[in-house]
Design a protein around this motif. Structure first.
Motif, PDB file in Angstrom:
ATOM      1  N   UNK A  22       0.849  -1.182   0.000  1.00 50.51           N
ATOM      2  CA  UNK A  22       0.000   0.000   0.000  1.00 50.51           C
ATOM      3  C   UNK A  22       0.891   1.240   0.000  1.00 50.51           C
ATOM      4  N   UNK A  23       0.351   2.397  -0.352  1.00 50.27           N
ATOM      5  CA  UNK A  23       1.163   3.623  -0.288  1.00 50.27           C
ATOM      6  C   UNK A  23       1.638   3.925   1.127  1.00 50.27           C
ATOM      7  N   UNK A  24       0.780   3.639   2.114  1.00 48.11           N
ATOM      8  CA  UNK A  24       1.118   3.939   3.502  1.00 48.11           C
ATOM      9  C   UNK A  24       0.658   2.787   4.389  1.00 48.11           C
ATOM     10  N   UNK A  25       1.525   2.396   5.327  1.00 48.58           N
ATOM     11  CA  UNK A  25       1.201   1.373   6.308  1.00 48.58           C
ATOM     12  C   UNK A  25       1.186   1.982   7.707  1.00 48.58           C
ATOM     13  N   UNK A  26       0.305   1.447   8.549  1.00 47.98           N
ATOM     14  CA  UNK A  26       0.426   1.701   9.976  1.00 47.98           C
ATOM     15  C   UNK A  26       1.589   0.840  10.478  1.00 47.98           C
ATOM     16  N   UNK A  27       2.444   1.406  11.320  1.00 50.14           N
ATOM     17  CA  UNK A  27       3.627   0.689  11.790  1.00 50.14           C
ATOM     18  C   UNK A  27       3.772   0.832  13.295  1.00 50.14           C
ATOM     19  N   UNK A  28       4.564  -0.069  13.854  1.00 52.48           N
ATOM     20  CA  UNK A  28       4.896   0.016  15.271  1.00 52.48           C
ATOM     21  C   UNK A  28       6.369  -0.305  15.448  1.00 52.48           C
ATOM     22  N   UNK A  29       7.067   0.504  16.243  1.00 50.77           N
ATOM     23  CA  UNK A  29       8.466   0.247  16.589  1.00 50.77           C
ATOM     24  C   UNK A  29       8.572   0.171  18.103  1.00 50.77           C
ATOM     25  N   UNK A  30       9.190  -0.899  18.584  1.00 47.49           N
ATOM     26  CA  UNK A  30       9.407  -1.047  20.025  1.00 47.49           C
ATOM     27  C   UNK A  30      10.743  -0.431  20.412  1.00 47.49           C
ATOM     28  N   UNK A  31      10.920  -0.151  21.691  1.00 50.81           N
ATOM     29  CA  UNK A  31      12.191   0.371  22.195  1.00 50.81           C
ATOM     30  C   UNK A  31      12.268   0.107  23.695  1.00 50.81           C
ATOM     31  N   UNK A  32      13.464   0.210  24.289  1.00 48.76           N
ATOM     32  CA  UNK A  32      13.547   0.117  25.753  1.00 48.76           C
ATOM     33  C   UNK A  32      12.674   1.196  26.387  1.00 48.76           C
ATOM     34  N   UNK A  33      11.956   0.824  27.438  1.00 46.62           N
ATOM     35  CA  UNK A  33      11.089   1.797  28.093  1.00 46.62           C
ATOM     36  C   UNK A  33      11.908   2.966  28.638  1.00 46.62           C
ATOM     37  N   UNK A  46      13.585  10.305  10.193  1.00 48.66           N
ATOM     38  CA  UNK A  46      13.787   9.311   9.136  1.00 48.66           C
ATOM     39  C   UNK A  46      12.600   9.219   8.171  1.00 48.66           C
ATOM     40  N   UNK A  47      11.600  10.065   8.353  1.00 46.10           N
ATOM     41  CA  UNK A  47      10.514  10.135   7.381  1.00 46.10           C
ATOM     42  C   UNK A  47       9.189   9.566   7.820  1.00 46.10           C
ATOM     43  N   UNK A  48       9.100   9.024   9.045  1.00 49.67           N
ATOM     44  CA  UNK A  48       7.822   8.532   9.537  1.00 49.67           C
ATOM     45  C   UNK A  48       6.866   9.686   9.802  1.00 49.67           C
ATOM     46  N   UNK A  49       5.579   9.414   9.643  1.00 50.62           N
ATOM     47  CA  UNK A  49       4.561  10.458   9.825  1.00 50.62           C
ATOM     48  C   UNK A  49       3.586  10.042  10.927  1.00 50.62           C
ATOM     49  N   UNK A  60       3.407   4.800  14.035  1.00 51.29           N
ATOM     50  CA  UNK A  60       3.663   5.803  13.001  1.00 51.29           C
ATOM     51  C   UNK A  60       3.152   5.288  11.665  1.00 51.29           C
ATOM     52  N   UNK A  61       3.124   6.171  10.683  1.00 46.30           N
ATOM     53  CA  UNK A  61       2.775   5.812   9.320  1.00 46.30           C
ATOM     54  C   UNK A  61       4.004   5.938   8.439  1.00 46.30           C
ATOM     55  N   UNK A  62       4.133   5.001   7.486  1.00 48.72           N
ATOM     56  CA  UNK A  62       5.278   5.023   6.582  1.00 48.72           C
ATOM     57  C   UNK A  62       4.990   4.156   5.366  1.00 48.72           C
ATOM     58  N   UNK A  63       5.626   4.481   4.276  1.00 51.63           N
ATOM     59  CA  UNK A  63       5.581   3.605   3.109  1.00 51.63           C
ATOM     60  C   UNK A  63       6.515   2.420   3.354  1.00 51.63           C
ATOM     61  N   UNK A  64       6.463   1.442   2.472  1.00 53.52           N
ATOM     62  CA  UNK A  64       7.364   0.285   2.571  1.00 53.52           C
ATOM     63  C   UNK A  64       8.822   0.725   2.599  1.00 53.52           C
ATOM     64  N   UNK A  65       9.194   1.612   1.683  1.00 49.17           N
ATOM     65  CA  UNK A  65      10.589   2.065   1.608  1.00 49.17           C
ATOM     66  C   UNK A  65      10.961   2.845   2.861  1.00 49.17           C
ATOM     67  N   UNK A  66      10.081   3.721   3.314  1.00 52.87           N
ATOM     68  CA  UNK A  66      10.375   4.477   4.537  1.00 52.87           C
ATOM     69  C   UNK A  66      10.509   3.556   5.744  1.00 52.87           C
ATOM     70  N   UNK A  67       9.640   2.547   5.835  1.00 51.76           N
ATOM     71  CA  UNK A  67       9.687   1.624   6.971  1.00 51.76           C
ATOM     72  C   UNK A  67      10.973   0.805   6.976  1.00 51.76           C
ATOM     73  N   UNK A  68      11.428   0.371   5.798  1.00 47.37           N
ATOM     74  CA  UNK A  68      12.685  -0.373   5.745  1.00 47.37           C
ATOM     75  C   UNK A  68      13.867   0.537   6.081  1.00 47.37           C
ATOM     76  N   UNK A  69      13.781   1.768   5.647  1.00 44.96           N
ATOM     77  CA  UNK A  69      14.846   2.722   5.972  1.00 44.96           C
ATOM     78  C   UNK A  69      14.900   2.982   7.482  1.00 44.96           C
ATOM     79  N   UNK A  70      13.744   3.130   8.098  1.00 46.31           N
ATOM     80  CA  UNK A  70      13.689   3.335   9.549  1.00 46.31           C
ATOM     81  C   UNK A  70      14.267   2.123  10.268  1.00 46.31           C
ATOM     82  N   UNK A  81       7.470  -3.188  13.028  1.00 46.06           N
ATOM     83  CA  UNK A  81       6.444  -4.022  12.416  1.00 46.06           C
ATOM     84  C   UNK A  81       5.579  -3.239  11.452  1.00 46.06           C
ATOM     85  N   UNK A  82       5.267  -3.883  10.321  1.00 48.32           N
ATOM     86  CA  UNK A  82       4.373  -3.322   9.313  1.00 48.32           C
ATOM     87  C   UNK A  82       2.996  -3.932   9.558  1.00 48.32           C
ATOM     88  N   UNK A  83       1.996  -3.118   9.833  1.00 51.31           N
ATOM     89  CA  UNK A  83       0.671  -3.649  10.138  1.00 51.31           C
ATOM     90  C   UNK A  83       0.000  -4.134   8.848  1.00 51.31           C
TER      91      UNK A  83
END
Length: 430
Positions: A22-33, A46-49, A60-70, A81-83
């Motif tokens: 899709x042009x835009x995916x809902x995404x989730x990134x985990x991190x240490x609390x 890095x381009x996430x919206x 966040x929202x991102x395209x496939x390319x943006x998500x891989x770059x992130x 994760x790409x939803x």
């Protein structure tokens, strides 16, 4: 490691299964609390919206390319994760039906193995393990309906990772872009789990670097450097070394992946890291001095730094590792920043003292506090510790205490400004 032959901006947008994107995916990134704010700023850069912090990560929202770059460039994320599915949730059957609608064969093939994980975000389920198995069953059943065959599950070394999340009202399914957790940069020599993971170390440095910039510090000291994680992650940031430079990723095994995308990411990363190394060698805008009392750890730190591509900086003296008792370290300039993650347990008895760990700990850090006050006037010491009361043992009052979690362990990054002035050693209790 992916070889690079073109610039990122020219990379084709999709491979064999581009139609699934899709042009835009809902995404989730985990991190240490505790690093959610740092991760949010990084993803935005890095381009996430529409980036929003949540417990232990960011959406966040991102395209496939943006998500891989992130995924490739994030210093703080653990997984990205790409939803690929989202729907209402009241029971295990809802998750099963939702996952059954996903055309999984557009993401990976029958010959690939997969693994499923599931997070419970407040759902009323009898067994999270059973709910997780229903997600796995849906993936298998979808393949069987399409091909009369199903891919195999691998817990230890899957080709593809899928993770889901269920709340009181919603279910979400993600395809994992990271593969192995992103704290695994690829440069660590020792194979065991590090006490301080690399993405947490990068977050600690991000906080410390703000203080260093505020006071104009370019000299840094770590007197308890261990295998060098804090030092190496800080220098990687200072030299613009991509966290993904020497490691594989989960997105490389997904059907939409185009090798040209990886080539572009790698090419950009190589160029930026080379430029960062050249700047450091020419301008010498930082000096890292690190030590540990254990010779094996010092050797390991040097090897880790070399494996991270920092050998030239070692040769130039911009990074210096040495075997030394923390209590005999001295400042390398009139103004600087000490950043350290002191040891726990047996490591406080590295000199071989035959005394209880608790007693050795108190003795070490009382003396360490005396050293800071007597020798490091004008410096700032930033101490990351799971001992929330270490300030009492050190005998200094922190200006700031930043809560961070090392896994499940609640920790603090203490900031101790060390004032100039007279010093009087504390009297020993009789």
């Amino acid at each position: 490691m992916i070889k690079a032959h073109m610039s990122f901006k020219n990379a084709p947008k999709g491979g064999k299964s581009a139609a699934v994107l899709k042009p835009v995916f809902e995404c989730f990134a985990s991190c240490p609390r505790g690093l959610e704010t740092q991760l949010q700023a990084e993803i935005e850069k890095l381009g996430g919206r529409k980036v929003e912090t949540t417990h232990g990560g960011c959406t966040f929202e991102a395209s496939w390319i943006q998500a891989t770059r992130i995924t490739y460039w994030s210093r703080f994320a653990g997984r990205v994760g790409l939803q690929i599915a989202k729907g209402p949730f009241q029971s295990d059957e809802d998750l099963y039906k939702l996952a059954l609608t996903v055309p999984w064969w557009n993401w990976f093939g029958l010959s690939q193995t997969f693994r499923v994980d599931l997070n419970n975000l407040g759902a009323n389920v009898k067994s999270i393990r059973f709910t997780q198995l229903r997600l796995k069953d849906a993936i298998c059943d979808a393949f069987i309906r399409q091909f009369d065959e199903r891919p195999n599950v691998s817990i230890e070394e899957p080709d593809v990772r899928v993770f889901g999340a269920v709340s009181a009202t919603e279910a979400m399914v993600y395809i994992d872009l990271a593969g192995e957790n992103l704290f695994k940069r690829g440069w660590r020599l020792d194979k065991g789990e590090a006490p301080l993971k690399e993405n947490l170390a990068a977050g600690i440095w991000a906080i410390a670097e703000q203080r260093a910039t505020a006071i104009g510090a370019t000299h840094f000291i770590d007197p308890f450097c261990g295998s060098g994680t804090l030092v190496i992650e800080s220098v990687c940031t200072l030299c613009d070394r991509a966290p993904g430079l020497e490691r594989p990723f989960g997105f490389e095994k997904l059907k939409p992946y185009d090798p040209a995308l990886g080539q572009a990411l790698q090419n950009e990363a190589n160029q930026r890291f080379n430029a960062g190394l050249d700047k450091a060698l020419e301008e010498r805008h930082f000096q890292w001095t690190a030590s540990d009392i254990t010779p094996l750890l010092v050797e390991m730190a040097e090897e880790n730094a070399k494996r991270a591509g920092l050998g030239e900086l070692l040769e130039a003296g911009l990074i210096q590792f040495s075997q030394k008792d923390a209590l005999v370290t001295k400042p390398t300039s009139e103004l600087g920043l000490m950043l350290t993650n002191p040891p726990y347990g047996e490591r406080v008895r590295a000199k071989g003292a035959d005394i209880p760990e608790d007693e050795a700990y108190v003795r070490l850090f009382k003396e360490f506090g005396n050293l800071l006050k007597s020798s490091y006037a004008g410096w700032t010491a930033m101490v990351f510790s799971g001992d929330l009361e270490i300030k009492k043992v050190i005998g200094l009052s922190p200006k700031r205490k930043t809560p961070l979690f090392n896994g499940a362990i609640e920790c603090r990054l203490f900031e101790f400004p060390i004032a100039a002035g007279s010093y009087r050693p504390r009297a020993e209790n009789s």
